[in-house]
Design a protein around this motif. Structure first.
Motif, PDB file in Angstrom:
ATOM      1  N   LEU A  31       0.842  -1.189   0.000  1.00 17.68           N
ATOM      2  CA  LEU A  31       0.000   0.000   0.000  1.00 17.68           C
ATOM      3  C   LEU A  31       0.879   1.241   0.000  1.00 17.68           C
ATOM      4  CD1 LEU A  31      -2.835  -0.910   2.545  1.00 17.68           C
ATOM      5  CD2 LEU A  31      -2.802  -1.199   0.062  1.00 17.68           C
ATOM      6  N   ALA A  32       0.360   2.302  -0.599  1.00 20.93           N
ATOM      7  CA  ALA A  32       1.121   3.547  -0.730  1.00 20.93           C
ATOM      8  C   ALA A  32       1.067   4.328   0.578  1.00 20.93           C
ATOM      9  CB  ALA A  32       0.566   4.379  -1.877  1.00 20.93           C
ATOM     10  N   ALA A  33       1.860   3.892   1.550  1.00 20.27           N
ATOM     11  CA  ALA A  33       1.913   4.572   2.842  1.00 20.27           C
ATOM     12  C   ALA A  33       3.214   4.190   3.529  1.00 20.27           C
ATOM     13  CB  ALA A  33       0.727   4.182   3.715  1.00 20.27           C
ATOM     14  N   PRO A  34       3.824   5.108   4.263  1.00 20.27           N
ATOM     15  CA  PRO A  34       5.064   4.775   4.964  1.00 20.27           C
ATOM     16  C   PRO A  34       4.865   3.834   6.143  1.00 20.27           C
ATOM     17  CG  PRO A  34       4.356   6.997   5.514  1.00 20.27           C
ATOM     18  CD  PRO A  34       3.457   6.526   4.420  1.00 20.27           C
ATOM     19  N   SER A  35       3.657   3.817   6.708  1.00 18.13           N
ATOM     20  CA  SER A  35       3.383   2.972   7.869  1.00 18.13           C
ATOM     21  C   SER A  35       1.880   2.895   8.084  1.00 18.13           C
ATOM     22  CB  SER A  35       4.048   3.534   9.131  1.00 18.13           C
ATOM     23  OG  SER A  35       3.450   4.772   9.490  1.00 18.13           O
ATOM     24  N   LEU A  36       1.468   1.928   8.897  1.00 15.40           N
ATOM     25  CA  LEU A  36       0.062   1.844   9.271  1.00 15.40           C
ATOM     26  C   LEU A  36      -0.326   3.042  10.131  1.00 15.40           C
ATOM     27  CD1 LEU A  36      -2.623   0.343   9.338  1.00 15.40           C
ATOM     28  CD2 LEU A  36      -1.719  -1.072  11.200  1.00 15.40           C
ATOM     29  N   ALA A  37       0.567   3.438  11.023  1.00 19.32           N
ATOM     30  CA  ALA A  37       0.291   4.595  11.878  1.00 19.32           C
ATOM     31  C   ALA A  37       0.023   5.840  11.045  1.00 19.32           C
ATOM     32  CB  ALA A  37       1.463   4.837  12.832  1.00 19.32           C
ATOM     33  N   ALA A  38       0.757   5.996   9.934  1.00 16.31           N
ATOM     34  CA  ALA A  38       0.558   7.164   9.075  1.00 16.31           C
ATOM     35  C   ALA A  38      -0.831   7.160   8.460  1.00 16.31           C
ATOM     36  CB  ALA A  38       1.620   7.196   7.975  1.00 16.31           C
ATOM     37  N   LEU A  39      -1.313   5.997   8.068  1.00 18.03           N
ATOM     38  CA  LEU A  39      -2.664   5.899   7.513  1.00 18.03           C
ATOM     39  C   LEU A  39      -3.711   6.232   8.567  1.00 18.03           C
ATOM     40  CD1 LEU A  39      -2.441   2.698   5.278  1.00 18.03           C
ATOM     41  CD2 LEU A  39      -2.763   5.060   4.506  1.00 18.03           C
ATOM     42  N   LEU A  40      -3.526   5.755   9.785  1.00 16.48           N
ATOM     43  CA  LEU A  40      -4.478   6.053  10.860  1.00 16.48           C
ATOM     44  C   LEU A  40      -4.413   7.530  11.242  1.00 16.48           C
ATOM     45  CD1 LEU A  40      -4.050   2.911  13.155  1.00 16.48           C
ATOM     46  CD2 LEU A  40      -5.804   3.349  11.424  1.00 16.48           C
ATOM     47  N   ARG A  41      -3.274   8.135  11.063  1.00 15.55           N
ATOM     48  CA  ARG A  41      -3.135   9.563  11.342  1.00 15.55           C
ATOM     49  C   ARG A  41      -3.910  10.394  10.315  1.00 15.55           C
ATOM     50  NH1 ARG A  41       2.233  10.244  10.391  1.00 15.55           N
ATOM     51  NH2 ARG A  41       2.573   8.884  12.190  1.00 15.55           N
ATOM     52  N   GLU A  42      -3.869   9.969   9.053  1.00 12.85           N
ATOM     53  CA  GLU A  42      -4.545  10.715   7.990  1.00 12.85           C
ATOM     54  C   GLU A  42      -6.053  10.554   8.060  1.00 12.85           C
ATOM     55  OE1 GLU A  42      -2.983  10.626   4.003  1.00 12.85           O
ATOM     56  OE2 GLU A  42      -1.103   9.763   4.738  1.00 12.85           O
ATOM     57  N   GLY A  43      -6.530   9.388   8.463  1.00 11.74           N
ATOM     58  CA  GLY A  43      -7.961   9.194   8.618  1.00 11.74           C
ATOM     59  C   GLY A  43      -8.545   8.160   7.683  1.00 11.74           C
ATOM     60  N   SER A  44      -9.835   7.930   7.841  1.00 11.07           N
ATOM     61  CA  SER A  44     -10.517   6.835   7.154  1.00 11.07           C
ATOM     62  C   SER A  44     -10.512   6.976   5.639  1.00 11.07           C
ATOM     63  CB  SER A  44     -11.956   6.711   7.662  1.00 11.07           C
ATOM     64  OG  SER A  44     -12.663   7.922   7.479  1.00 11.07           O
ATOM     65  N   ALA A  45     -10.639   8.192   5.129  1.00 11.27           N
ATOM     66  CA  ALA A  45     -10.672   8.385   3.676  1.00 11.27           C
ATOM     67  C   ALA A  45      -9.349   7.969   3.042  1.00 11.27           C
ATOM     68  CB  ALA A  45     -10.993   9.836   3.341  1.00 11.27           C
ATOM     69  N   ALA A  46      -8.242   8.355   3.672  1.00  9.05           N
ATOM     70  CA  ALA A  46      -6.924   7.990   3.154  1.00  9.05           C
ATOM     71  C   ALA A  46      -6.704   6.489   3.219  1.00  9.05           C
ATOM     72  CB  ALA A  46      -5.842   8.726   3.934  1.00  9.05           C
ATOM     73  N   LEU A  47      -7.145   5.880   4.307  1.00  7.96           N
ATOM     74  CA  LEU A  47      -6.993   4.431   4.450  1.00  7.96           C
ATOM     75  C   LEU A  47      -7.779   3.693   3.376  1.00  7.96           C
ATOM     76  CD1 LEU A  47      -5.903   2.060   6.179  1.00  7.96           C
ATOM     77  CD2 LEU A  47      -8.057   2.148   7.437  1.00  7.96           C
ATOM     78  N   ARG A  48      -9.004   4.113   3.164  1.00  8.98           N
ATOM     79  CA  ARG A  48      -9.829   3.432   2.163  1.00  8.98           C
ATOM     80  C   ARG A  48      -9.255   3.617   0.757  1.00  8.98           C
ATOM     81  NH1 ARG A  48     -16.306   2.700   2.300  1.00  8.98           N
ATOM     82  NH2 ARG A  48     -16.491   1.422   0.420  1.00  8.98           N
ATOM     83  N   LYS A  49      -8.756   4.801   0.464  1.00  9.38           N
ATOM     84  CA  LYS A  49      -8.158   5.048  -0.843  1.00  9.38           C
ATOM     85  C   LYS A  49      -6.953   4.148  -1.071  1.00  9.38           C
ATOM     86  CE  LYS A  49      -6.104   8.710  -3.678  1.00  9.38           C
ATOM     87  NZ  LYS A  49      -5.721  10.152  -3.737  1.00  9.38           N
ATOM     88  N   ALA A  50      -6.128   3.985  -0.040  1.00  6.41           N
ATOM     89  CA  ALA A  50      -4.952   3.127  -0.158  1.00  6.41           C
ATOM     90  C   ALA A  50      -5.343   1.669  -0.356  1.00  6.41           C
ATOM     91  CB  ALA A  50      -4.075   3.277   1.085  1.00  6.41           C
ATOM     92  N   VAL A  51      -6.350   1.208   0.378  1.00  2.00           N
ATOM     93  CA  VAL A  51      -6.792  -0.182   0.296  1.00  2.00           C
ATOM     94  C   VAL A  51      -7.390  -0.497  -1.070  1.00  2.00           C
ATOM     95  CG1 VAL A  51      -8.525  -1.805   1.172  1.00  2.00           C
ATOM     96  CG2 VAL A  51      -7.099  -0.506   2.768  1.00  2.00           C
TER      97      VAL A  51
END
Length: 299
Positions: A31-51
């Motif tokens: 997934l396009a993210a440096p870490s899981l924590a970074a995705l949780l920091r950005e919020g649900s929209a960013a997490l869903r987009k990455a998934v």
């Protein structure tokens, strides 16, 4: 097996990454993210987009605990009637547990920092100064930094019944120690779970190849709702890298059962996954691999 957001390590020592594990094939895609924590920091929209837009396959990915950074693991207590009954059976101050089951305010307690969490296949621990130790299989809510529930995972809230039973003020010693918290194997996105409030939970403890204890329940038996628990957790606290909130257990063995080194605990939650962990004594030597803290899973 559902699709899961996972953390992984690779054999080339490139460090931990975050990916999407296919529930049918087991293939992990980055997934396009440096870490899981970074995705949780950005919020649900960013997490869903990455998934929804996974990248290339990660060959040889080894799964890590699905928590990192400053993400904290918290837990709820006495959210099922069985838990209330069991706490009263073991406790010398039984009235405390009867009252909290019916109270407006839930019982919430800190369980683990990210670095002390054990993942699928890694050992969990039982205290050497405890007479009765048990697994507590629970559905855990993965929340982003804004308090939105973005996923579900499995938590084994390993606990000492004898220490907590002696005095409720000993709860941190009964609940927080090396090997007391297992999460995983990954995170099922909340939008892929039709009804999180009606999921079956099963646990089996294997000893020398035989079933030493097993049980089954459902999240439908919880007295409290997920939103209520999360609201209380976030009410007067901030979680910059999100939080994992375990929702309590409805499966507690009788007082004559105790986990032992060499056992294996298997927890399965419908639509979420399967978490399996061998049991060790929670000595400093047996769990020295949990430290140094932040980078233990970097390789």
């Amino acid at each position: 097996m559902p699709n899961q957001i996972v953390r992984y390590a690779t054999t080339d020592g490139a460090g931990a990454g975050v990916g999407l594990r296919d529930g049918d094939t087991g293939v992990v895609r980055a997934l396009a993210a440096p870490s899981l924590a970074a995705l949780l920091r950005e919020g649900s929209a960013a997490l869903r987009k990455a998934v929804e837009s996974p990248g290339d396959e990660v060959p040889g990915a080894r799964l890590l605990p699905p928590v990192d950074g400053l993400t904290e693991v918290w837990a709820s207590g006495v959210t099922y009637l069985r838990s209330s009954e069991a706490r009263q059976e073991e406790s010398q101050v039984a009235d405390v547990y009867a009252r909290v089951y019916d109270a407006a305010r839930p019982e919430l307690f800190f369980k683990s920092p990210a670095w002390r969490v054990c993942g699928d296949g890694e050992p969990i621990g039982v205290r050497v100064d405890s007479d009765i130790d048990v697994p507590e299989p629970e559905l855990a809510l993965v929340c982003d930094a804004h308090g939105d529930i973005v996923g579900l995972t499995i938590c084994d809230d390993v606990s000492s019944r004898s220490i907590e039973g002696e005095n409720p003020l000993y709860l941190p010693q009964a609940k927080i120690y090396s090997g007391s918290c297992a999460l995983g194997p990954g995170i099922a996105p909340i939008w892929e779970i039709p009804d999180p409030a009606a999921l079956s939970i099963a646990v089996t403890v294997l000893r020398d190849g035989d079933v030493a204890w097993s049980g089954q329940t459902s999240t439908a038996r919880m007295r409290r709702g997920f939103a209520e628990l999360v609201e209380y957790l976030f009410r007067q606290a901030t979680f910059p890298d999100g939080a994992v909130l375990s929702t309590g257990t409805g499966l507690v063995p009788d007082l004559d059962f105790c986990l032992a080194p060499g056992d294996e605990v298997v927890v399965e939650i419908e639509g979420v996954g399967r978490l399996a962990n061998p049991v060790r004594s929670a000595t400093r030597e047996a769990f020295g691999w949990l430290t140094p803290a932040p980078d233990r899973h970097a390789a």
